[in-house]
Design an enzyme around this catalytic site. Structure first.
Site, PDB file in Angstrom:
ATOM      1  N   CYS A   1      84.595  21.046  65.010  1.00  0.00           N
ATOM      2  CA  CYS A   1      83.748  20.074  65.706  1.00  0.00           C
ATOM      3  C   CYS A   1      84.527  18.844  66.147  1.00  0.00           C
ATOM      4  CB  CYS A   1      82.607  19.649  64.798  1.00  0.00           C
ATOM      5  SG  CYS A   1      81.835  21.007  63.898  1.00  0.00           S
TER       6      CYS A   1
ATOM      7  N   HIS B   1      75.180  18.791  70.320  1.00  0.00           N
ATOM      8  CA  HIS B   1      76.486  19.071  69.707  1.00  0.00           C
ATOM      9  C   HIS B   1      77.087  20.374  70.240  1.00  0.00           C
ATOM     10  CE1 HIS B   1      79.750  19.171  67.004  1.00  0.00           C
ATOM     11  NE2 HIS B   1      79.173  19.733  65.956  1.00  0.00           N
TER      12      HIS B   1
END
Length: 391
Positions: free
Chosen positions: A86, A335
């Site tokens: 991420c 995200h």
């Protein structure tokens, strides 16, 4: 070493786009980024490209960097793919900064993309587990919500925090995201909504977890030698820092802090010549509500255990002393893994150049972005400065 500036930044909306491809999404973000450069920029003026992605729909596509850069006409431009879970987007920006500071490039495109909604929820949660510790977390059935739930439980026990404290993150970020036309979950929620949502991994519930999103974002970086050819708005990369940590929770000394974030922030502050008190806003990695609380402390916004107080007192609200996640954060904005870190820089650029619309803060000088890989195995922190405000 030379100073580096952000001369343009843009992104797609974040959300679920079943009719769009990863190339299509990247092309939109690239076009928006070029359009944001005041004096314009041609593709042949870009010296290098760095592209962040975990994979594409779980398929781990090879040569995913060149696959998107050649699609937008960046032929024969060296392109590197960055994969740091991420945190990939933050590290892509860092590599672009390094290329310019080294003298090997004058203009670098740092971008990121992800397609995440073309898989079932069951498949996605295990695919995302590749960013955690494999043997002792993923292969034993632990999901990322489960990992962060362990962190939340430890934090709540140690610091007497409550589910309402976690829920205040959601309320704030959804309020911000409701003003962001690019947000995946662009709606407001009440504290009651956030507290009473269905459980995901106790103590985390649905409103404490960010969505999985499709999207792309990109940033154009330029050296001090050429920045004036492109813009009069001088958004300087004042400082950048990065660090790594043990990937698995069981290997760490603490469940209630992420040392990679603290180390990366210390390096960024030192290089920028500022302290946390100098910041006017921050975009922090709030994949789960507990992650935002921990980030406040890791980044030096407050002492250990004091993060809930900042939320209760409105310090990190848009009208507070240190607004956090004016974009809506991962919780509301979304995200798409590879695009998350570059998307944070898009918000920083927009705020520092007065382009943030209904979210615009008053005359900010310094902004910070904080991008984390996995549950803290890697972190990248950048500090940006509007030099005109400094004058």
């Amino acid at each position: 070493m030379r100073d580096v500036y952000v001369i343009g930044a843009g992104q797609t909306p974040f959300g679920s786009f079943p009719d769009r491809s990863y190339r299509d999404l990247f092309a939109e973000a690239y076009g928006a980024t070029r359009d944001s450069v005041d004096s314009g920029i041609e593709t042949d003026e870009i010296d290098e490209a760095v592209v962040a992605t975990l994979g594409v729909g779980g398929r781990q596509l090879g040569l995913s960097g060149p696959a998107v850069t050649e699609h937008v006409g960046l032929h024969n431009v060296p392109c590197s793919r960055i994969e740091n879970a991420c945190g990939a987007g933050g590290f892509a920006v860092r590599q672009g900064v390094q290329a310019i500071k080294s003298g090997m490039a004058d203009v670098v495109l740092a971008g990121g993309f992800e397609v995440m909604t073309d898989l079932s929820g069951d498949v996605t949660k295990y695919w995302l587990g590749v960013s955690g510790e494999t043997e002792w977390e993923r292969l034993t059935g632990t999901t990322f919500s489960g990992v962060y739930a362990q962190m939340a439980s430890a934090y709540m026990e140690k610091h007497d925090a409550t589910k309402e404290d976690l829920s205040r993150v959601a309320v704030k970020n959804h309020g911000n995201g409701a003003k962001n036309p690019k947000a995946h979950l662009g709606f407001e929620c009440s504290l009651e909504d956030a507290v009473s949502a269905p459980a995901v991994a106790d103590p985390l519930n649905l409103y404490h977890c960010c969505p999985t999103s499709d999207g792309a974002a990109a940033v154009l970086l330029a050296s001090e030698d050429v920045v004036d050819e492109y813009t009069d708005e001088r958004v300087r990369v004042a400082g950048t820092g990065a660090a790594s940590e043990r990937v698995g929770l069981a290997q760490r000394d603490s469940y209630t802090e992420i040392s990679a974030s603290s180390e990366a922030a210390d390096r960024a502050y030192e290089r920028a010549g500022i302290d946390p008190d100098d910041l006017d806003f921050a975009e922090v990695h709030d994949c789960f509500a507990i992650a935002e609380l921990i980030a406040y402390e890791d980044l030096g916004f407050c002492d250990r255990g004091e993060a809930p107080r900042l939320l209760r007192e409105g310090v990190t609200d848009p009208d507070g002393d240190l607004p956090v996640n004016t974009s809506g954060g991962l919780k509301s904005k979304g995200h798409p893994i590879g695009a998350t870190g570059t998307g944070q820089v898009v918000e920083a650029f927009d705020q520092l150049t007065g382009r943030a619309g209904d979210r615009q803060l008053e005359n900010p000088r310094y902004g910070l972005t904080h991008n984390v890989g996995g549950s803290g195995g890697a972190a990248a922190v950048h500090v940006f400065e509007n030099e005109e405000v400094a004058q």
